[in-house]
Scaffold this active site. Structure first.
Site, short mmCIF file in Angstrom:
data_model
loop_
_atom_site.label_atom_id
_atom_site.label_comp_id
_atom_site.label_asym_id
_atom_site.label_seq_id
_atom_site.Cartn_x
_atom_site.Cartn_y
_atom_site.Cartn_z
N GLY A 211 0.80 -1.23 0.00
CA GLY A 211 0.00 0.00 0.00
C GLY A 211 0.82 1.26 0.00
O GLY A 211 0.28 2.36 0.21
N GLU B 101 20.20 6.85 -7.15
CA GLU B 101 19.44 5.76 -7.76
C GLU B 101 18.81 6.20 -9.07
O GLU B 101 18.81 5.46 -10.07
CB GLU B 101 18.37 5.27 -6.79
CG GLU B 101 17.52 4.14 -7.35
CD GLU B 101 16.37 3.74 -6.44
OE1 GLU B 101 15.49 2.98 -6.90
OE2 GLU B 101 16.35 4.19 -5.27
N ARG C 175 18.42 -6.57 -43.75
CA ARG C 175 17.11 -7.15 -44.02
C ARG C 175 16.58 -6.72 -45.40
O ARG C 175 16.42 -5.53 -45.66
CB ARG C 175 16.13 -6.73 -42.94
CG ARG C 175 14.69 -7.22 -43.14
CD ARG C 175 14.57 -8.71 -43.01
NE ARG C 175 13.18 -9.12 -43.00
CZ ARG C 175 12.78 -10.37 -43.10
NH1 ARG C 175 13.67 -11.34 -43.21
NH2 ARG C 175 11.50 -10.68 -43.08
#
Length: 382
Positions: free
Chosen positions: A129, A242, A268
């Site tokens: 929560g 962080e 490709r």
């Protein structure tokens, strides 16, 4: 682009990190994703190679290197598409808290083992929560003599299955709001601690992520980091690193995804030529490359500010918000050029796509980053 942050010593270390990843990690990463955990052996090997906590001072078993050595590890793991193990949490979150606020006893006990990979650390902030709203956490630590008695639950905890100890954010004063939060180091062997299931995620599958439970768990007061009630301030201080760490990783994934796509579209065949022959391909990739270069410059500036101890929480929030948004945009648009192959998980672009989504949530959701920035713009409306 040419970067000026790194010295020859940093680049020599980069070669070591890259070789370690190629030899010890890349061949096994797909298997780790299937079992959703990394063997502890790889942590010890990484420690021996110098990949864990390189900035820890020599007196605690580290190299005493500057934080740019940590950046090298973060970057090379990102370039190689390595989402496990949770080295970033261990080195960029756990170790800095202990270095900054741990007692000398805690530093000498845990930091040398973190450097060698003998001990794995985790940080437990998030609850079912209480995610980005850290002040709403419900885990309690009640003082009883010279021990805390801890009850509560944490979730989405990286390294939760492998960890030997946890930096546990909890309420030591339930009535004091943010000023009632403390951080306590808890060994994973303590009675009253239990690991829940290894959570199954849509991405970052090689990194173990767990629910953790605490029931009448007793921990010595000496295991507390800093002063009682200082936990929220500590978290706000270290969250900037962080968030920068996430930006560092995200900009590298952008660069890697563009490189993969240029290589793929150049080979490709389609409609008598290659996909790279189409103007749309060239223009989309040109736009992404230009934006990536711009945000690379900003990210490197933030790194330089952090090295000087001058990175502000607002600038860290700006970096995380914008670079992770770009990260998600780049992998989405690059994947489109791979067609059906881009939907196959064995292709790096597919793994990068599913791994990208967490970047706008972890370390503070994008909406929280906007709130931090907005408060700086409108200080009178805080």
């Amino acid at each position: 682009m040419r970067r000026t942050l790194f010295s020859a010593e940093h680049e020599a270390f980069r070669d070591t990190v890259r070789e370690f990843i190629s030899r010890e990690m890349a061949p096994h990463h797909a298997d780790w994703e299937k079992v959703q955990i990394v063997p502890r052996e790889i942590w010890r090997k990484a420690g021996a190679a110098g990949l864990l906590c390189p900035d820890v001072p020599e007196e605690y078993g580290g190299f005493g290197a500057d934080w740019l050595f940590n950046v090298v590890v973060i970057e090379e793991l990102a370039y190689a598409g390595m989402t496990g193990p949770g080295f970033m949490v261990h080195s960029e979150m756990v170790a800095p808290y202990i270095l900054a606020w741990g007692s000398e006893t805690l530093k000498k006990k845990w930091l040398p083992k973190m450097v060698t990979g003998e001990a794995i650390g985790a940080v437990a902030m998030t609850e079912p929560g209480a995610g980005s709203d850290l002040k709403a956490m419900r885990t309690r630590a009640r003082l009883d003599g010279d021990e805390y008695v801890i009850d509560g639950q944490k979730t989405y905890i990286s390294n939760g299955q492998n960890c030997d100890f946890i930096l546990l954010a909890c309420k030591t004063d339930a009535e004091a709001g943010a000023k009632g939060i403390s951080i306590i180091l808890s060994e994973a062997t303590r009675e009253g601690f239990a690991r829940g299931r290894n959570l199954e995620k849509i991405g970052l599958k090689a990194q173990d992520t767990s629910e953790l439970y605490f029931s009448e768990m007793r921990v010595p007061v000496d295991n507390r980091l800093g002063d009682e009630g200082e936990g929220f301030r500590m978290m706000m201080t270290k969250l900037a690193q962080e968030r920068l760490t996430q930006a560092v990783r995200s900009i590298c994934v952008c660069e890697a995804a563009i490189r993969w796509t240029v290589e793929y579209t150049s080979e490709r065949k389609a409609f008598g030529g290659t996909i790279a022959d189409f103007q749309n391909t060239q223009f989309v990739l040109a736009q992404l490359a230009a934006e990536t270069t711009a945000y690379r410059v900003f990210t490197d500036w933030c790194i330089s500010q952090h090295l000087k101890g001058e990175l502000t929480p607002v600038d860290a929030a700006k970096a995380k918000l914008t670079v992770t948004d770009l990260h998600n945009k780049v992998v989405d648009q690059c994947l489109q050029f791979f067609g059906g192959y881009g939907y196959m998980i064995e292709y790096p672009i597919a793994r990068a796509y599913v791994d990208a989504r967490i970047t706008r949530i972890a370390g503070g959701a994008a909406e929280v980053m906007k709130q931090i920035i907005a408060r700086d713009l409108f200080p009178s409306r805080r």
